[in-house]
Design a protein around this motif. Structure first.
Motif, short mmCIF file in Angstrom:
data_model
loop_
_atom_site.label_atom_id
_atom_site.label_comp_id
_atom_site.label_asym_id
_atom_site.label_seq_id
_atom_site.Cartn_x
_atom_site.Cartn_y
_atom_site.Cartn_z
N ASP A 1 -10.71 -12.88 -0.80
CA ASP A 1 -11.61 -11.95 -1.15
C ASP A 1 -12.56 -11.39 -0.10
N ARG A 2 -12.15 -11.80 1.22
CA ARG A 2 -12.74 -11.12 2.36
C ARG A 2 -11.75 -10.25 3.32
N GLU A 3 -12.06 -8.95 3.37
CA GLU A 3 -11.07 -8.03 4.05
C GLU A 3 -10.79 -8.37 5.28
N GLU A 4 -11.91 -8.85 5.97
CA GLU A 4 -11.59 -9.22 7.36
C GLU A 4 -10.60 -10.31 7.59
N LYS B 1 6.71 -6.85 5.15
CA LYS B 1 5.94 -5.67 4.36
C LYS B 1 4.84 -6.56 3.95
N PHE B 2 3.68 -5.99 3.89
CA PHE B 2 2.44 -6.70 3.41
C PHE B 2 1.79 -6.02 2.14
N ILE B 3 1.28 -6.86 1.27
CA ILE B 3 0.59 -6.21 -0.03
C ILE B 3 -0.62 -7.24 0.29
N LYS B 4 -1.74 -6.40 -0.27
CA LYS B 4 -2.96 -7.15 -0.23
C LYS B 4 -3.72 -7.10 -1.49
N ALA B 5 -4.29 -8.46 -1.79
CA ALA B 5 -4.89 -8.56 -3.12
C ALA B 5 -6.43 -9.40 -2.68
N HIS B 6 -7.60 -8.73 -3.12
CA HIS B 6 -8.87 -9.09 -2.94
C HIS B 6 -9.47 -10.36 -3.87
N SER B 7 -8.58 -10.51 -4.81
CA SER B 7 -8.92 -11.46 -6.00
C SER B 7 -8.06 -12.14 -6.61
N GLY B 8 -8.09 -13.01 -7.35
CA GLY B 8 -7.06 -13.98 -7.93
C GLY B 8 -6.46 -12.96 -9.08
N ASN B 9 -7.20 -12.11 -9.85
CA ASN B 9 -6.73 -11.32 -10.95
C ASN B 9 -5.72 -10.19 -10.23
N GLU B 10 -6.18 -9.64 -9.15
CA GLU B 10 -5.44 -8.71 -8.59
C GLU B 10 -4.11 -9.22 -7.96
N ALA B 11 -4.25 -10.41 -7.49
CA ALA B 11 -2.95 -11.26 -7.12
C ALA B 11 -1.94 -11.16 -8.10
N LEU B 12 -2.47 -11.61 -9.01
CA LEU B 12 -1.55 -11.93 -10.45
C LEU B 12 -0.91 -10.70 -10.77
N LYS B 13 -1.58 -9.46 -11.04
CA LYS B 13 -1.17 -8.23 -11.41
C LYS B 13 -0.08 -7.76 -10.25
N MET B 14 -0.40 -8.13 -9.02
CA MET B 14 0.76 -7.47 -8.28
C MET B 14 2.01 -8.30 -7.93
N ALA B 15 1.52 -9.74 -8.33
CA ALA B 15 2.91 -10.35 -8.25
C ALA B 15 3.88 -10.03 -9.26
N LEU B 16 3.38 -9.79 -10.44
CA LEU B 16 4.04 -9.37 -11.69
C LEU B 16 4.65 -8.00 -11.45
N LYS B 17 4.20 -7.15 -10.68
CA LYS B 17 4.52 -5.82 -10.54
C LYS B 17 5.62 -5.68 -9.28
N ASN B 18 5.64 -6.53 -8.39
CA ASN B 18 6.40 -6.79 -7.14
C ASN B 18 7.27 -7.47 -7.42
N GLU B 19 8.78 -7.20 -7.69
CA GLU B 19 9.79 -8.33 -7.89
C GLU B 19 10.17 -8.62 -6.46
N ASP B 20 9.89 -8.25 -5.55
CA ASP B 20 10.35 -8.45 -3.83
C ASP B 20 9.46 -9.29 -3.19
N ILE B 21 8.39 -10.02 -3.49
CA ILE B 21 7.51 -10.90 -2.92
C ILE B 21 8.29 -11.92 -2.52
N GLY B 22 8.42 -12.35 -1.37
CA GLY B 22 8.99 -13.56 -0.85
C GLY B 22 8.10 -14.70 -0.69
N LEU B 23 6.74 -14.40 -0.52
CA LEU B 23 5.81 -15.45 0.14
C LEU B 23 4.45 -14.92 -0.57
N ILE B 24 3.61 -15.88 -0.84
CA ILE B 24 2.16 -15.43 -1.13
C ILE B 24 1.50 -16.48 -0.31
N MET B 25 0.46 -15.89 0.68
CA MET B 25 -0.54 -16.47 1.39
C MET B 25 -1.89 -16.46 0.42
#
Length: 369
Positions: free
Chosen positions: A15-18, A33-57
Protein backbone atom coordinates in the motif's frame (compact mmCIF):
# COMPACT_ATOMS: atom_id res chain seq x y z
CA UNK A 1 17.32 -23.49 -17.63
CA UNK A 2 15.38 -20.35 -18.56
CA UNK A 3 14.46 -19.89 -22.23
CA UNK A 4 16.35 -16.88 -23.62
CA UNK A 5 13.29 -15.17 -25.06
CA UNK A 6 10.97 -15.38 -22.05
CA UNK A 7 10.13 -12.74 -19.47
CA UNK A 8 9.40 -13.40 -15.81
CA UNK A 9 6.44 -11.34 -14.55
CA UNK A 10 6.36 -10.33 -10.87
CA UNK A 11 3.37 -8.74 -9.14
CA UNK A 12 4.46 -6.38 -6.34
CA UNK A 13 1.79 -5.64 -3.74
CA UNK A 14 2.17 -2.93 -1.08
CA UNK A 15 0.00 0.00 0.00
CA UNK A 16 3.04 2.31 0.09
CA UNK A 17 4.47 3.48 -3.23
CA UNK A 18 7.99 3.95 -1.86
CA UNK A 19 8.10 0.28 -0.87
CA UNK A 20 7.05 -0.79 -4.37
CA UNK A 21 9.71 1.42 -5.96
CA UNK A 22 12.40 0.13 -3.60
CA UNK A 23 11.48 -3.53 -4.19
CA UNK A 24 11.49 -3.09 -7.96
CA UNK A 25 14.94 -1.46 -7.84
CA UNK A 26 16.28 -4.43 -5.86
CA UNK A 27 14.85 -6.98 -8.30
CA UNK A 28 15.30 -5.10 -11.60
CA UNK A 29 16.66 -7.33 -14.40
CA UNK A 30 16.39 -7.34 -18.22
CA UNK A 31 14.34 -10.57 -18.24
CA UNK A 32 11.77 -9.35 -15.70
CA UNK A 33 8.53 -7.42 -15.94
CA UNK A 34 6.89 -5.79 -12.92
CA UNK A 35 3.23 -5.09 -12.18
CA UNK A 36 2.33 -2.97 -9.13
CA UNK A 37 -0.75 -3.12 -6.93
CA UNK A 38 -1.41 -0.70 -4.06
CA UNK A 39 -4.07 -2.80 -2.28
CA UNK A 40 -5.27 -6.33 -1.83
CA UNK A 41 -8.32 -5.80 -4.03
CA UNK A 42 -6.19 -4.34 -6.82
CA UNK A 43 -3.79 -7.28 -6.53
CA UNK A 44 -6.64 -9.79 -6.94
CA UNK A 45 -7.89 -8.05 -10.09
CA UNK A 46 -4.40 -7.97 -11.61
CA UNK A 47 -3.72 -11.60 -10.78
CA UNK A 48 -6.90 -12.65 -12.58
CA UNK A 49 -6.21 -10.33 -15.51
CA UNK A 50 -2.57 -11.35 -16.12
CA UNK A 51 -2.03 -15.06 -16.84
CA UNK A 52 1.77 -14.68 -17.09
CA UNK A 53 2.41 -13.77 -13.45
CA UNK A 54 5.04 -16.13 -12.05
CA UNK A 55 5.53 -14.65 -8.57
CA UNK A 56 3.68 -12.36 -6.16
CA UNK A 57 5.64 -10.32 -3.60
CA UNK A 58 2.87 -9.62 -1.08
CA UNK A 59 2.93 -7.19 1.82
CA UNK A 60 1.19 -8.61 4.88
CA UNK A 61 -0.07 -5.39 6.53
CA UNK A 62 -2.49 -3.52 4.27
CA UNK A 63 -5.61 -1.50 5.20
CA UNK A 64 -8.37 -3.24 3.23
CA UNK A 65 -7.44 -6.87 2.69
CA UNK A 66 -4.29 -7.94 4.47
CA UNK A 67 -1.75 -10.24 2.84
CA UNK A 68 -3.10 -13.37 4.53
CA UNK A 69 -6.59 -12.72 3.16
CA UNK A 70 -5.30 -11.98 -0.35
CA UNK A 71 -3.22 -15.18 -0.37
CA UNK A 72 -6.19 -17.23 0.82
CA UNK A 73 -8.40 -15.90 -1.99
CA UNK A 74 -5.69 -16.47 -4.61
CA UNK A 75 -5.16 -20.06 -3.50
CA UNK A 76 -8.90 -20.80 -3.60
CA UNK A 77 -9.19 -19.77 -7.26
CA UNK A 78 -8.13 -22.41 -9.85
CA UNK A 79 -6.79 -19.67 -12.14
CA UNK A 80 -4.38 -18.26 -9.55
CA UNK A 81 -3.73 -21.04 -7.02
CA UNK A 82 -0.45 -22.16 -8.61
CA UNK A 83 1.22 -18.73 -8.47
CA UNK A 84 4.09 -18.65 -5.96
CA UNK A 85 3.69 -16.10 -3.15
CA UNK A 86 6.41 -14.55 -1.01
CA UNK A 87 5.20 -12.57 2.01
CA UNK A 88 7.10 -9.34 2.60
CA UNK A 89 6.48 -8.30 6.19
CA UNK A 90 7.64 -6.15 9.06
CA UNK A 91 5.75 -8.20 11.62
CA UNK A 92 7.42 -10.81 13.76
CA UNK A 93 8.61 -13.94 12.00
CA UNK A 94 8.05 -16.04 15.08
CA UNK A 95 6.86 -19.57 14.42
CA UNK A 96 3.14 -18.88 14.83
CA UNK A 97 3.19 -16.05 12.24
CA UNK A 98 5.30 -18.09 9.82
CA UNK A 99 2.99 -21.09 10.11
CA UNK A 100 -0.03 -18.84 9.60
CA UNK A 101 1.51 -17.53 6.38
CA UNK A 102 2.22 -21.02 5.07
CA UNK A 103 -1.33 -22.08 5.94
CA UNK A 104 -2.67 -19.23 3.78
CA UNK A 105 -0.53 -20.22 0.79
CA UNK A 106 2.85 -18.53 1.10
CA UNK A 107 5.91 -20.35 -0.13
CA UNK A 108 8.44 -18.10 1.61
CA UNK A 109 8.95 -15.07 3.89
CA UNK A 110 11.07 -11.96 3.59
CA UNK A 111 11.58 -9.81 6.66
CA UNK A 112 11.63 -5.99 6.44
CA UNK A 113 14.02 -4.23 6.22
CA UNK A 114 14.97 -6.39 3.25
CA UNK A 115 18.40 -7.91 2.90
CA UNK A 116 19.21 -7.16 -0.75
CA UNK A 117 21.31 -10.25 -1.54
CA UNK A 118 18.88 -12.64 0.20
CA UNK A 119 15.90 -11.05 -1.59
CA UNK A 120 17.58 -11.30 -4.99
CA UNK A 121 18.65 -14.90 -4.41
CA UNK A 122 15.21 -16.07 -3.31
CA UNK A 123 13.45 -14.45 -6.24
CA UNK A 124 15.98 -16.00 -8.63
CA UNK A 125 15.15 -19.45 -7.22
CA UNK A 126 11.43 -18.92 -7.84
CA UNK A 127 12.12 -17.56 -11.31
CA UNK A 128 14.10 -20.67 -12.23
CA UNK A 129 11.41 -22.88 -10.72
CA UNK A 130 8.70 -21.10 -12.73
CA UNK A 131 10.48 -21.71 -16.04
CA UNK A 132 11.23 -25.33 -15.16
CA UNK A 133 7.51 -25.80 -14.50
CA UNK A 134 6.63 -24.13 -17.81
CA UNK A 135 9.04 -26.39 -19.67
CA UNK A 136 7.61 -29.44 -17.90
CA UNK A 137 4.08 -28.37 -18.86
CA UNK A 138 5.11 -27.95 -22.50
CA UNK A 139 6.85 -31.34 -22.45
CA UNK A 140 3.73 -33.04 -21.06
CA UNK A 141 1.57 -31.35 -23.70
CA UNK A 142 3.97 -32.51 -26.42
CA UNK A 143 3.97 -36.05 -25.00
CA UNK A 144 0.16 -36.11 -25.02
CA UNK A 145 0.13 -34.89 -28.62
CA UNK A 146 2.62 -37.59 -29.69
CA UNK A 147 0.66 -40.25 -27.80
CA UNK A 148 -2.53 -39.27 -29.65
CA UNK A 149 -0.69 -39.48 -32.97
CA UNK A 150 0.69 -42.92 -32.02
CA UNK A 151 -2.77 -44.11 -31.01
CA UNK A 152 -4.21 -42.97 -34.36
CA UNK A 153 -1.35 -44.72 -36.19
CA UNK A 154 -1.86 -47.89 -34.15
CA UNK A 155 -5.57 -47.84 -34.95
CA UNK A 156 -4.93 -47.55 -38.69
CA UNK A 157 -2.32 -50.32 -38.70
CA UNK A 158 -4.46 -52.68 -36.62
CA UNK A 159 -7.53 -51.96 -38.75
CA UNK A 160 -5.61 -52.61 -41.99
CA UNK A 161 -4.22 -55.89 -40.61
CA UNK A 162 -7.50 -57.28 -39.38
CA UNK A 163 -9.28 -57.52 -42.75
CA UNK A 164 -6.67 -59.59 -44.66
CA UNK A 165 -6.08 -61.74 -41.59
CA UNK A 166 -9.78 -62.56 -41.44
CA UNK A 167 -9.45 -63.71 -45.06
CA UNK A 168 -6.52 -65.95 -44.12
CA UNK A 169 -8.56 -67.53 -41.31
CA UNK A 170 -11.44 -68.17 -43.72
CA UNK A 171 -9.08 -69.85 -46.17
CA UNK A 172 -7.55 -71.98 -43.40
CA UNK A 173 -11.03 -73.08 -42.34
CA UNK A 174 -11.71 -74.28 -45.89
CA UNK A 175 -8.34 -76.04 -46.10
CA UNK A 176 -8.93 -77.77 -42.77
CA UNK A 177 -11.86 -79.67 -44.26
CA UNK A 178 -9.97 -80.65 -47.40
CA UNK A 179 -9.52 -84.42 -47.78
CA UNK A 180 -5.80 -84.02 -48.30
CA UNK A 181 -5.55 -82.36 -44.87
CA UNK A 182 -8.01 -84.55 -42.96
CA UNK A 183 -6.29 -87.70 -44.23
CA UNK A 184 -3.04 -86.71 -42.50
CA UNK A 185 -3.12 -86.41 -38.71
CA UNK A 186 0.13 -84.44 -38.73
CA UNK A 187 -1.12 -81.91 -41.32
CA UNK A 188 -4.42 -81.58 -39.44
CA UNK A 189 -2.55 -80.78 -36.21
CA UNK A 190 -0.48 -78.16 -38.02
CA UNK A 191 -3.64 -76.66 -39.51
CA UNK A 192 -5.28 -76.43 -36.08
CA UNK A 193 -2.19 -74.72 -34.71
CA UNK A 194 -2.25 -72.20 -37.55
CA UNK A 195 -5.93 -71.51 -36.96
CA UNK A 196 -5.37 -71.08 -33.23
CA UNK A 197 -2.48 -68.69 -33.84
CA UNK A 198 -4.44 -66.71 -36.45
CA UNK A 199 -7.47 -66.40 -34.19
CA UNK A 200 -5.22 -65.37 -31.31
CA UNK A 201 -3.70 -62.69 -33.55
CA UNK A 202 -7.16 -61.45 -34.54
CA UNK A 203 -8.09 -61.19 -30.85
CA UNK A 204 -4.87 -59.27 -30.13
CA UNK A 205 -5.55 -56.88 -33.01
CA UNK A 206 -9.04 -56.38 -31.65
CA UNK A 207 -7.56 -55.55 -28.26
CA UNK A 208 -5.14 -53.10 -29.89
CA UNK A 209 -8.04 -51.44 -31.71
CA UNK A 210 -9.91 -51.12 -28.42
CA UNK A 211 -6.77 -49.84 -26.70
CA UNK A 212 -6.29 -47.15 -29.36
CA UNK A 213 -9.87 -45.93 -28.91
CA UNK A 214 -9.43 -45.36 -25.19
CA UNK A 215 -7.23 -42.92 -23.34
CA UNK A 216 -4.93 -43.92 -20.52
CA UNK A 217 -7.52 -43.56 -17.73
CA UNK A 218 -10.28 -45.39 -19.57
CA UNK A 219 -8.36 -48.56 -20.44
CA UNK A 220 -10.21 -51.50 -18.97
CA UNK A 221 -8.93 -53.36 -15.92
CA UNK A 222 -9.85 -57.02 -15.64
CA UNK A 223 -9.09 -60.00 -13.44
CA UNK A 224 -7.69 -63.08 -15.16
CA UNK A 225 -5.55 -66.19 -14.75
CA UNK A 226 -2.05 -65.01 -15.67
CA UNK A 227 -0.62 -68.55 -15.71
CA UNK A 228 -3.17 -69.62 -18.29
CA UNK A 229 -2.50 -66.52 -20.41
CA UNK A 230 1.29 -66.95 -20.46
CA UNK A 231 1.05 -70.70 -21.11
CA UNK A 232 -1.24 -70.09 -24.09
CA UNK A 233 1.05 -67.34 -25.33
CA UNK A 234 4.10 -69.61 -25.09
CA UNK A 235 2.31 -72.28 -27.13
CA UNK A 236 1.22 -69.85 -29.86
CA UNK A 237 4.70 -68.36 -30.26
CA UNK A 238 5.64 -71.74 -31.80
CA UNK A 239 9.15 -72.03 -30.31
CA UNK A 240 11.50 -74.34 -32.25
CA UNK A 241 11.44 -77.95 -31.11
CA UNK A 242 14.80 -77.63 -29.31
CA UNK A 243 13.50 -74.82 -27.05
CA UNK A 244 11.39 -75.63 -24.00
CA UNK A 245 9.34 -72.99 -22.13
CA UNK A 246 8.41 -73.89 -18.54
CA UNK A 247 7.32 -72.40 -15.22
CA UNK A 248 9.26 -72.35 -11.96
CA UNK A 249 5.99 -71.82 -10.05
CA UNK A 250 2.32 -71.19 -10.77
CA UNK A 251 1.66 -67.59 -11.85
CA UNK A 252 -1.12 -65.85 -9.89
CA UNK A 253 -4.52 -64.50 -10.80
CA UNK A 254 -4.14 -60.76 -11.23
CA UNK A 255 -6.34 -57.70 -11.72
CA UNK A 256 -4.71 -55.28 -14.16
CA UNK A 257 -4.67 -53.93 -17.72
CA UNK A 258 -4.41 -57.28 -19.47
CA UNK A 259 -3.16 -56.13 -22.87
CA UNK A 260 -0.18 -54.29 -21.39
CA UNK A 261 0.96 -57.19 -19.21
CA UNK A 262 0.47 -59.52 -22.17
CA UNK A 263 2.71 -57.30 -24.30
CA UNK A 264 5.44 -57.39 -21.64
CA UNK A 265 5.51 -61.20 -21.43
CA UNK A 266 5.23 -61.59 -25.20
CA UNK A 267 8.23 -59.31 -25.76
CA UNK A 268 10.33 -61.14 -23.19
CA UNK A 269 9.47 -64.62 -24.44
CA UNK A 270 9.97 -63.60 -28.09
CA UNK A 271 13.39 -62.13 -27.31
CA UNK A 272 14.44 -65.21 -25.34
CA UNK A 273 13.45 -67.51 -28.21
CA UNK A 274 15.23 -65.29 -30.75
CA UNK A 275 18.58 -65.18 -28.95
CA UNK A 276 18.93 -68.78 -27.76
CA UNK A 277 22.02 -70.17 -29.49
CA UNK A 278 22.33 -73.53 -27.71
CA UNK A 279 21.41 -77.00 -29.07
CA UNK A 280 18.94 -77.25 -26.19
CA UNK A 281 17.15 -74.06 -25.18
CA UNK A 282 15.56 -73.53 -21.78
CA UNK A 283 13.22 -70.64 -20.91
CA UNK A 284 11.65 -70.44 -17.46
CA UNK A 285 9.01 -68.06 -16.14
CA UNK A 286 8.30 -67.41 -12.48
CA UNK A 287 7.49 -64.84 -9.84
CA UNK A 288 8.02 -63.83 -6.23
CA UNK A 289 5.82 -61.84 -3.88
CA UNK A 290 7.29 -58.36 -3.43
CA UNK A 291 4.98 -56.36 -1.15
CA UNK A 292 2.39 -54.53 -3.24
CA UNK A 293 4.03 -55.89 -6.40
CA UNK A 294 4.68 -59.24 -8.00
CA UNK A 295 8.28 -59.55 -9.13
CA UNK A 296 8.12 -61.56 -12.36
CA UNK A 297 11.07 -62.93 -14.29
CA UNK A 298 11.83 -64.62 -17.61
CA UNK A 299 15.09 -66.59 -17.66
CA UNK A 300 16.86 -68.15 -20.63
CA UNK A 301 20.14 -69.88 -21.48
CA UNK A 302 20.72 -67.81 -24.61
CA UNK A 303 23.58 -65.68 -25.90
CA UNK A 304 23.51 -63.25 -22.97
CA UNK A 305 23.99 -59.49 -23.06
CA UNK A 306 27.33 -57.64 -22.68
CA UNK A 307 27.51 -55.49 -19.55
CA UNK A 308 27.81 -52.25 -21.54
CA UNK A 309 24.52 -52.97 -23.35
CA UNK A 310 22.30 -53.87 -20.39
CA UNK A 311 20.89 -50.38 -19.89
CA UNK A 312 20.70 -49.15 -23.46
CA UNK A 313 18.59 -52.12 -24.65
CA UNK A 314 15.57 -50.49 -22.97
CA UNK A 315 16.01 -47.28 -25.00
CA UNK A 316 14.04 -46.64 -28.15
CA UNK A 317 15.70 -48.02 -31.33
CA UNK A 318 18.62 -49.48 -29.35
CA UNK A 319 19.64 -53.14 -29.58
CA UNK A 320 22.43 -55.07 -27.92
CA UNK A 321 25.85 -55.14 -29.55
CA UNK A 322 25.85 -58.94 -29.82
CA UNK A 323 22.93 -59.05 -32.28
CA UNK A 324 23.71 -60.60 -35.64
CA UNK A 325 23.38 -59.11 -39.10
CA UNK A 326 20.26 -61.17 -39.73
CA UNK A 327 18.55 -59.65 -36.68
CA UNK A 328 15.69 -57.33 -37.67
CA UNK A 329 14.94 -56.04 -34.19
CA UNK A 330 14.25 -52.30 -33.95
CA UNK A 331 14.57 -52.01 -30.17
CA UNK A 332 11.00 -50.69 -29.91
CA UNK A 333 9.57 -53.69 -28.03
CA UNK A 334 11.74 -53.44 -24.92
CA UNK A 335 11.21 -49.68 -24.76
CA UNK A 336 7.43 -50.08 -24.85
CA UNK A 337 7.71 -52.82 -22.24
CA UNK A 338 9.75 -50.53 -19.98
CA UNK A 339 7.12 -47.79 -20.31
CA UNK A 340 4.32 -50.22 -19.37
CA UNK A 341 6.21 -51.39 -16.29
CA UNK A 342 7.19 -47.91 -15.07
CA UNK A 343 3.75 -46.46 -15.81
CA UNK A 344 2.28 -48.32 -12.81
CA UNK A 345 5.25 -47.73 -10.50
CA UNK A 346 7.30 -50.83 -11.23
CA UNK A 347 10.94 -51.32 -12.18
CA UNK A 348 12.60 -53.47 -14.81
CA UNK A 349 16.13 -54.85 -14.85
CA UNK A 350 18.26 -57.55 -16.42
CA UNK A 351 21.00 -59.84 -15.15
CA UNK A 352 23.09 -61.55 -17.78
CA UNK A 353 26.26 -63.51 -18.38
CA UNK A 354 27.48 -63.47 -21.99
CA UNK A 355 27.43 -66.99 -23.39
CA UNK A 356 25.26 -68.34 -20.55
CA UNK A 357 21.96 -66.46 -20.71
CA UNK A 358 19.84 -63.63 -19.31
CA UNK A 359 17.16 -63.08 -16.69
CA UNK A 360 14.75 -60.17 -17.08
CA UNK A 361 12.97 -59.01 -13.91
CA UNK A 362 10.01 -56.65 -13.74
CA UNK A 363 7.57 -55.53 -11.06
CA UNK A 364 3.83 -55.37 -11.62
CA UNK A 365 1.15 -54.15 -9.22
CA UNK A 366 -0.76 -57.04 -7.66
CA UNK A 367 -4.08 -55.32 -8.06
CA UNK A 368 -5.15 -52.19 -9.92
CA UNK A 369 -8.30 -50.45 -8.80
Amino acid sequence: MQPSNQIFTILLVDDREENLVSLQEILEAPDRKFIKAHSGNEALKMALKNEDIGLIMLDVQMPDLDGFEVASILKSNPRTRDISIIFVTAISTELNNVLKGYAYGAVDYLQKPLHIAVTQSKVKVFQDLYFYQQQLKETIELKDKINKQLERFMFMVAHDLKSPLAGVVGLLQLMKDDDRITSSEELLDYMKLMLDASNHLINMIGSILEYSRQNQKDQSIEEFDLHEMVAEMARLLFPPSHIQIGFDNHLPNIRTKKLKLQQVFQNLLTNSIKYIDKPTGQISVGHKDDGEFYNFYVKDNGAGIPKEDRQKIFSLFETAGHTSNRDTSTGVGLNIMKMHVEEQGGKISVESTPGEGSTFYFQWLKRMS
